[in-house]
Design a protein around this motif. Structure first.
Motif, PDB file in Angstrom:
ATOM      1  N   VAL A  35      11.894   4.901   4.479  1.00  0.00           N
ATOM      2  CA  VAL A  35      12.879   4.544   3.448  1.00  0.00           C
ATOM      3  C   VAL A  35      14.206   5.262   3.706  1.00  0.00           C
ATOM      4  O   VAL A  35      15.290   4.665   3.603  1.00  0.00           O
ATOM      5  CB  VAL A  35      12.344   4.890   2.046  1.00  0.00           C
ATOM      6  CG1 VAL A  35      13.441   4.719   0.992  1.00  0.00           C
ATOM      7  CG2 VAL A  35      11.144   4.016   1.700  1.00  0.00           C
ATOM      8  N   GLU A  36      14.140   6.549   4.028  1.00  0.00           N
ATOM      9  CA  GLU A  36      15.352   7.330   4.271  1.00  0.00           C
ATOM     10  C   GLU A  36      16.169   6.751   5.421  1.00  0.00           C
ATOM     11  O   GLU A  36      17.396   6.591   5.311  1.00  0.00           O
ATOM     12  CB  GLU A  36      14.985   8.777   4.591  1.00  0.00           C
ATOM     13  CG  GLU A  36      14.542   9.588   3.395  1.00  0.00           C
ATOM     14  CD  GLU A  36      14.275  11.035   3.752  1.00  0.00           C
ATOM     15  OE1 GLU A  36      14.084  11.847   2.843  1.00  0.00           O
ATOM     16  OE2 GLU A  36      14.260  11.361   4.969  1.00  0.00           O
ATOM     17  N   ASN A  37      15.511   6.453   6.527  1.00  0.00           N
ATOM     18  CA  ASN A  37      16.241   5.955   7.701  1.00  0.00           C
ATOM     19  C   ASN A  37      16.782   4.549   7.482  1.00  0.00           C
ATOM     20  O   ASN A  37      17.862   4.214   7.986  1.00  0.00           O
ATOM     21  CB  ASN A  37      15.330   5.997   8.931  1.00  0.00           C
ATOM     22  CG  ASN A  37      15.178   7.395   9.496  1.00  0.00           C
ATOM     23  OD1 ASN A  37      16.095   7.944  10.093  1.00  0.00           O
ATOM     24  ND2 ASN A  37      14.014   8.000   9.284  1.00  0.00           N
ATOM     25  N   ILE A  38      16.061   3.731   6.723  1.00  0.00           N
ATOM     26  CA  ILE A  38      16.579   2.403   6.378  1.00  0.00           C
ATOM     27  C   ILE A  38      17.845   2.543   5.545  1.00  0.00           C
ATOM     28  O   ILE A  38      18.827   1.808   5.742  1.00  0.00           O
ATOM     29  CB  ILE A  38      15.510   1.584   5.622  1.00  0.00           C
ATOM     30  CG1 ILE A  38      14.387   1.171   6.571  1.00  0.00           C
ATOM     31  CG2 ILE A  38      16.137   0.343   4.989  1.00  0.00           C
ATOM     32  CD1 ILE A  38      13.238   0.458   5.886  1.00  0.00           C
ATOM     33  N   MET A  39      17.862   3.494   4.620  1.00  0.00           N
ATOM     34  CA  MET A  39      19.039   3.731   3.780  1.00  0.00           C
ATOM     35  C   MET A  39      20.243   4.166   4.621  1.00  0.00           C
ATOM     36  O   MET A  39      21.372   3.709   4.394  1.00  0.00           O
ATOM     37  CB  MET A  39      18.725   4.806   2.741  1.00  0.00           C
ATOM     38  CG  MET A  39      17.748   4.380   1.663  1.00  0.00           C
ATOM     39  SD  MET A  39      18.396   3.089   0.578  1.00  0.00           S
ATOM     40  CE  MET A  39      19.656   3.999  -0.310  1.00  0.00           C
ATOM     41  N   VAL A  40      20.005   5.034   5.615  1.00  0.00           N
ATOM     42  CA  VAL A  40      21.096   5.491   6.488  1.00  0.00           C
ATOM     43  C   VAL A  40      21.669   4.321   7.281  1.00  0.00           C
ATOM     44  O   VAL A  40      22.889   4.134   7.366  1.00  0.00           O
ATOM     45  CB  VAL A  40      20.606   6.598   7.446  1.00  0.00           C
ATOM     46  CG1 VAL A  40      21.647   6.875   8.530  1.00  0.00           C
ATOM     47  CG2 VAL A  40      20.316   7.877   6.674  1.00  0.00           C
TER      48      VAL A  40
ATOM     49  N   SER B 279       8.392   6.413  12.246  1.00  0.00           N
ATOM     50  CA  SER B 279       7.882   6.154  10.895  1.00  0.00           C
ATOM     51  C   SER B 279       7.052   4.875  10.854  1.00  0.00           C
ATOM     52  O   SER B 279       5.949   4.858  10.295  1.00  0.00           O
ATOM     53  CB  SER B 279       9.051   6.051   9.907  1.00  0.00           C
ATOM     54  OG  SER B 279       9.845   7.213   9.944  1.00  0.00           O
ATOM     55  N   VAL B 280       7.587   3.809  11.447  1.00  0.00           N
ATOM     56  CA  VAL B 280       6.886   2.520  11.432  1.00  0.00           C
ATOM     57  C   VAL B 280       5.554   2.627  12.163  1.00  0.00           C
ATOM     58  O   VAL B 280       4.504   2.177  11.665  1.00  0.00           O
ATOM     59  CB  VAL B 280       7.756   1.418  12.067  1.00  0.00           C
ATOM     60  CG1 VAL B 280       6.941   0.142  12.262  1.00  0.00           C
ATOM     61  CG2 VAL B 280       8.974   1.133  11.204  1.00  0.00           C
ATOM     62  N   SER B 281       5.571   3.216  13.365  1.00  0.00           N
ATOM     63  CA  SER B 281       4.343   3.338  14.151  1.00  0.00           C
ATOM     64  C   SER B 281       3.314   4.188  13.405  1.00  0.00           C
ATOM     65  O   SER B 281       2.124   3.877  13.394  1.00  0.00           O
ATOM     66  CB  SER B 281       4.643   3.943  15.519  1.00  0.00           C
ATOM     67  OG  SER B 281       5.208   5.233  15.401  1.00  0.00           O
ATOM     68  N   ASN B 282       3.779   5.249  12.741  1.00  0.00           N
ATOM     69  CA  ASN B 282       2.865   6.120  12.004  1.00  0.00           C
ATOM     70  C   ASN B 282       2.257   5.394  10.805  1.00  0.00           C
ATOM     71  O   ASN B 282       1.045   5.487  10.557  1.00  0.00           O
ATOM     72  CB  ASN B 282       3.609   7.366  11.526  1.00  0.00           C
ATOM     73  CG  ASN B 282       2.766   8.219  10.600  1.00  0.00           C
ATOM     74  OD1 ASN B 282       1.795   8.832  11.009  1.00  0.00           O
ATOM     75  ND2 ASN B 282       3.129   8.243   9.329  1.00  0.00           N
ATOM     76  N   VAL B 283       3.089   4.663  10.053  1.00  0.00           N
ATOM     77  CA  VAL B 283       2.595   3.946   8.881  1.00  0.00           C
ATOM     78  C   VAL B 283       1.584   2.879   9.284  1.00  0.00           C
ATOM     79  O   VAL B 283       0.504   2.761   8.683  1.00  0.00           O
ATOM     80  CB  VAL B 283       3.766   3.307   8.101  1.00  0.00           C
ATOM     81  CG1 VAL B 283       3.246   2.332   7.046  1.00  0.00           C
ATOM     82  CG2 VAL B 283       4.609   4.389   7.439  1.00  0.00           C
ATOM     83  N   VAL B 284       1.911   2.093  10.317  1.00  0.00           N
ATOM     84  CA  VAL B 284       1.006   1.027  10.771  1.00  0.00           C
ATOM     85  C   VAL B 284      -0.309   1.614  11.250  1.00  0.00           C
ATOM     86  O   VAL B 284      -1.402   1.148  10.877  1.00  0.00           O
ATOM     87  CB  VAL B 284       1.670   0.200  11.897  1.00  0.00           C
ATOM     88  CG1 VAL B 284       0.658  -0.770  12.504  1.00  0.00           C
ATOM     89  CG2 VAL B 284       2.876  -0.562  11.365  1.00  0.00           C
ATOM     90  N   GLU B 285      -0.226   2.640  12.075  1.00  0.00           N
ATOM     91  CA  GLU B 285      -1.434   3.255  12.620  1.00  0.00           C
ATOM     92  C   GLU B 285      -2.300   3.851  11.516  1.00  0.00           C
ATOM     93  O   GLU B 285      -3.526   3.660  11.491  1.00  0.00           O
ATOM     94  CB  GLU B 285      -1.052   4.340  13.623  1.00  0.00           C
ATOM     95  CG  GLU B 285      -2.253   5.039  14.237  1.00  0.00           C
ATOM     96  CD  GLU B 285      -1.848   6.160  15.169  1.00  0.00           C
ATOM     97  OE1 GLU B 285      -2.700   6.597  15.946  1.00  0.00           O
ATOM     98  OE2 GLU B 285      -0.684   6.614  15.106  1.00  0.00           O
ATOM     99  N   THR B 286      -1.671   4.565  10.585  1.00  0.00           N
ATOM    100  CA  THR B 286      -2.428   5.214   9.516  1.00  0.00           C
ATOM    101  C   THR B 286      -3.094   4.190   8.608  1.00  0.00           C
ATOM    102  O   THR B 286      -4.240   4.377   8.171  1.00  0.00           O
ATOM    103  CB  THR B 286      -1.507   6.126   8.679  1.00  0.00           C
ATOM    104  OG1 THR B 286      -0.875   7.074   9.545  1.00  0.00           O
ATOM    105  CG2 THR B 286      -2.312   6.880   7.634  1.00  0.00           C
ATOM    106  N   LEU B 287      -2.390   3.089   8.304  1.00  0.00           N
ATOM    107  CA  LEU B 287      -2.980   2.039   7.481  1.00  0.00           C
ATOM    108  C   LEU B 287      -4.220   1.456   8.148  1.00  0.00           C
ATOM    109  O   LEU B 287      -5.253   1.250   7.495  1.00  0.00           O
ATOM    110  CB  LEU B 287      -1.948   0.934   7.215  1.00  0.00           C
ATOM    111  CG  LEU B 287      -0.880   1.234   6.163  1.00  0.00           C
ATOM    112  CD1 LEU B 287       0.146   0.112   6.113  1.00  0.00           C
ATOM    113  CD2 LEU B 287      -1.513   1.446   4.786  1.00  0.00           C
ATOM    114  N   PHE B 288      -4.128   1.202   9.461  1.00  0.00           N
ATOM    115  CA  PHE B 288      -5.280   0.677  10.189  1.00  0.00           C
ATOM    116  C   PHE B 288      -6.445   1.661  10.155  1.00  0.00           C
ATOM    117  O   PHE B 288      -7.604   1.273   9.976  1.00  0.00           O
ATOM    118  CB  PHE B 288      -4.893   0.358  11.635  1.00  0.00           C
ATOM    119  CG  PHE B 288      -4.476  -1.059  11.850  1.00  0.00           C
ATOM    120  CD1 PHE B 288      -5.372  -2.008  12.323  1.00  0.00           C
ATOM    121  CD2 PHE B 288      -3.181  -1.480  11.568  1.00  0.00           C
ATOM    122  CE1 PHE B 288      -4.989  -3.325  12.520  1.00  0.00           C
ATOM    123  CE2 PHE B 288      -2.788  -2.795  11.749  1.00  0.00           C
ATOM    124  CZ  PHE B 288      -3.692  -3.722  12.234  1.00  0.00           C
TER     125      PHE B 288
END
Length: 325
Positions: A61-66, A95-104
């Motif tokens: 979220v932070e990086n998308i805002m920047v 962030s994206v890779s971490n979120v996707v991997e953790t969800l899986f």
């Protein structure tokens, strides 16, 4: 790596295949943060997957805002902020890779996911390429920003002719192309120690490059300050030095957060079977938390050091809140 129905066997950079890590990371569990000792007396800190997910989402979220703020505010449409925007994209890849991997991994843990092992392996490769691209591009853009600040300070009167928007776009394209290409090659030949040597060498070269530029900038800046002030550009010089200081903070945070990971790679080459090195290997997930924290901290540094960016972010947050209400 064994593809059992458990997150501890989920193929990922979080459970790297670099020998001997597979033997020490395969038994990773995710239900506790309490340190445990093995037969060698090594303490392994257990980190819950929920923490990875929470930090990854906040960082995303932070990086998308920047990125959104830089795109929205025309006053931020300059080479330096284009490079900062790309640095935010690099952080976002983590962030994206971490979120996707953790969800899986969480879905796999709770028996809610039944995916063919081959698909998991392809997903793992994509995630690893994203993370590898992130580190290579982050280092590259830190060097690019340093070079941009150097030109701003020492060639202030010629800056706009040297660092044009067209050249900035070409530099960005080259960096991303080189980052993605090298990352794919690294993942394809991950079993070769030459890959680790290349990553560590690149890390060291970029640190030396930045250190040399910083040393020159901060030692000779006061001399050029007088010259620039004579042409009524004192305010610009002050802004440029502020940018250099911001970059110094960014690089310092990068070294602190990524340093353990690169030390990890060095130890793989230097002492893969040494018990003390193996103790270090066992806490690889802790190093990944630091990497995610780097992606989370960088946007806070941008906002704190840049008044224009901070103002735009505040406006975006206010608009988002108003729309939510």
């Amino acid at each position: 790596m064994d593809m059992a129905n458990s997150s501890q066997h989920f193929p990922s950079i979080r459970h790297m295949d670099y020998s001997p890590l597979g033997h020490y990371l395969d038994d990773n569990e995710t239900n506790s943060t309490v340190g445990e000792r093995d037969s060698f007396g090594c303490v392994q800190i257990r980190i819950p997957q929920e923490l990875f997910l929470a930090l990854g989402l906040i960082s995303l979220v932070e990086n998308i805002m920047v990125i959104w703020a830089i795109i929205k505010n025309r006053n931020l449409h300059s080479p330096m902020y284009y490079f900062i925007c790309c640095l935010a994209v690099s952080d976002m890849l983590v962030s994206v890779s971490n979120v996707v991997e953790t969800l899986f991994m969480l879905l796999n843990d709770h028996g809610l996911l039944d995916v063919h092992p081959g698909m998991l392996r392809h997903l793992d490769n994509v995630i690893d390429v994203m993370i590898c691209s992130s580190v290579v591009s982050s280092l590259s853009f830190l060097c690019t920003i340093a070079a941009d600040r150097y030109v701003t300070i020492f060639y202030a009167l010629r800056y706009h002719s040297i660092m044009t928007t067209r050249r900035a776009i070409i530099i960005i394209a080259v960096v991303w192309l080189a980052s993605v290409t090298s990352s794919i090659l690294f993942i394809v030949y991950y079993t070769d120690n030459a890959v680790i040597v290349c990553l560590v060498t690149f890390f060291c070269i970029t640190l030396v490059f930045n250190a040399v530029l910083y040393l020159h900038m901060f030692l000779l800046a006061h001399v050029h300050s007088r010259r620039i002030t004579a042409f009524n550009k004192g305010r610009r010089h002050s802004t440029s030095m502020k940018g250099a200081i911001t970059l110094t903070i960014l690089l310092g945070v990068f070294i602190i957060c990524w340093g353990p990971f690169f030390l990890h790679l060095i130890l793989i080459l230097a002492c893969p079977t040494n018990p003390l090195c193996n103790c270090f290997f066992r806490n690889f997930n802790l190093f990944l938390i630091l990497i995610i924290c780097n992606s989370l901290i960088d946007p806070l540094i941008y906002a704190y050091r840049s008044q224009e960016l901070r103002k735009t972010l505040q406006e975006l947050l206010l608009c988002s809140w108003c729309l939510g209400v």
